[in-house]
Scaffold this active site. Structure first.
Site, short mmCIF file in Angstrom:
data_model
loop_
_atom_site.label_atom_id
_atom_site.label_comp_id
_atom_site.label_asym_id
_atom_site.label_seq_id
_atom_site.Cartn_x
_atom_site.Cartn_y
_atom_site.Cartn_z
N GLN A 114 -52.36 40.88 -32.26
CA GLN A 114 -51.10 41.05 -31.82
C GLN A 114 -50.98 42.58 -31.80
OE1 GLN A 114 -48.07 38.49 -33.29
NE2 GLN A 114 -46.74 40.15 -33.56
N SER A 117 -46.69 46.14 -33.03
CA SER A 117 -46.21 47.29 -33.73
C SER A 117 -47.02 48.89 -33.37
CB SER A 117 -46.57 47.25 -35.13
OG SER A 117 -45.64 46.08 -35.54
N SER A 149 -53.35 42.92 -37.60
CA SER A 149 -54.73 42.27 -38.38
C SER A 149 -55.73 41.86 -37.40
CB SER A 149 -53.59 40.74 -38.68
OG SER A 149 -52.57 41.37 -39.87
N GLU A 233 -43.96 33.52 -35.00
CA GLU A 233 -44.51 34.20 -36.27
C GLU A 233 -43.30 34.19 -37.52
OE1 GLU A 233 -46.31 38.43 -37.26
OE2 GLU A 233 -44.73 38.44 -35.77
N GLU A 360 -34.95 43.71 -44.02
CA GLU A 360 -33.68 44.17 -43.55
C GLU A 360 -33.32 43.80 -42.00
OE1 GLU A 360 -35.21 46.11 -47.16
OE2 GLU A 360 -36.04 45.88 -45.41
#
Length: 376
Positions: A114, A117, A149, A233, A360
């Site tokens: 994936q 990020s 990953s 996810e 958060e």
């Protein structure tokens, strides 16, 4: 929420349990999957052992995941494809993409990563800067992705790119593409973690050509595509269910063996840990009930991710308390239960409140999209 299994689900459970008893390379329900010194060996073992698909629905898939946990079986090596990419392609992919990719996902013939990020984006995924420049026949992609990953073993990556840098809103102008991880211009840099392993990676994309037929969804609709992936996810999490079901059973065995149950404080901690893992299972059933009704996973999946990440940290602290004087030891140390597996797991899950979106961010999503609170 109906927790009663159907006759078909119970038959699947019996049949799959019988299959596991016959095919597991160690006694059913005993110990943990083998540990390898090299992550590549772990992936190769997972591919050899992999259990493919049977064309069943989400609830039946969850029965399979529960049985994997009960059998102490390895988690699925193609889990990113099965749990995240597959549902995304089902929701947004073309018929040709589904025919080309889904069978190979189920068989683990091809593995996925994936590519979301980025080093400079943090948890603010909408600020991604990886560019996809439209060219004849497709796109040229340049940028960097991180915390990817198993990228070093992946054949394909689901990648979010910015195809229109002049779009009026950050969430606009984002396009989802399927990137060939073996293509020219793709470079994978493994990142060594505190555990000594390199499960995560940084991926460089240097003018990588992506054909137009590997775009998922419409151009500029990548934020909607990403929403599907992230909902799966953070919502239904069979991987973490398997891991934590196995961990709590091993921890209770360890506590019984070393006399930790004699300490009333540890008894209370162990009882809380076992209860929280069971609640995690029931929370998953709530999300599965949505799917069974034909509803997509919603933003309440953030509450589930928030729950299991905090639960995991508490469980691992309890594990260190049960280990007692052995807790600072590592692999190879005499008198260390499980030869450092608990310490390795503790280190790994310190990141549970960061990966898949920081806690958060999850609290913000729950507050704004579930509770309807005003933006801060």
């Amino acid at each position: 929420m109906d927790l009663r299994p159907t006759a078909g689900q119970e038959e699947l459970r019996r049949a799959f349990r019988a299959w596991l008893v016959e095919h597991l390379p160690w006694p059913y329900g005993v110990g943990l999957p083998p540990r390898f010194d090299d992550l590549a060996q772990t992936v190769a073992f997972g591919r050899r052992w992999h259990y493919g698909g049977r064309g069943v629905g989400a609830l039946e898939n969850y029965v399979v995941i529960e049985e994997l946990a009960r059998a102490r079986a390895p988690e699925l090596v193609g889990r990113i494809g099965i749990n995240l990419v597959g549902p995304t392609l089902l929701a947004h992919g073309t018929d040709e993409q589904k025919t080309r990719f889904l069978p190979r996902i189920l068989s683990a013939e091809e593995l996925w990563c994936q590519l979301f990020s980025e080093p400079d984006a943090g948890s603010d995924l909408a600020s991604l800067s990886t560019r996809a420049v439209p060219v004849e026949g497709g796109y040229r992609v340049t940028g960097r992705k991180v915390w990817t990953s198993y990228a070093q073993f992946a054949d394909w990556g689901l990648c979010l790119t910015r195809s229109d840098p002049d779009a009026p809103k950050r969430q606009q102008g984002i396009t989802a593409l399927i990137v060939d991880m073996h293509a020219d211009g793709v470079t994978v840099h493994p990142l060594v973690q505190s555990t000594g392993e390199a499960e995560f990676n940084e991926v460089e994309l240097d003018d990588v050509f992506v054909p137009a037929d590997r775009r998922v969804g419409d151009e500029g609709a990548g934020w909607t595509v990403a929403g599907s992936t992230l909902a799966h996810e953070r919502g239904i999490n069979p991987r973490q269910l398997v891991i934590h079901s196995q961990l709590i059973e091993e921890l209770l065995r360890l506590a019984e063996d070393n006399g930790s149950f004699d300490d009333w404080r540890l008894r209370q901690q162990l009882a809380q840990a076992a209860t929280e893992v069971r609640l995690f299972q029931l929370h998953n059933w709530r999300s599965l009930t949505r799917l069974a009704k034909g509803e997509a996973p919603g933003p309440e999946g953030s509450a589930l991710k928030l729950y299991w990440s905090e639960m995991s940290k508490r469980l691992h602290q309890t594990a260190m308390d049960v280990l007692g004087p052995a807790s600072p030891l590592w692999e190879g140390a005499p008198g260390n239960p499980a030869d450092g597996a608990w310490q390795r797991s503790w280190l790994y899950y310190q990141a549970s409140s960061i990966f898949a979106g920081t806690n958060e961010i999850q609290r913000t999503l729950v507050g704004e999209r579930v509770l309807g609170l005003p933006r801060g």
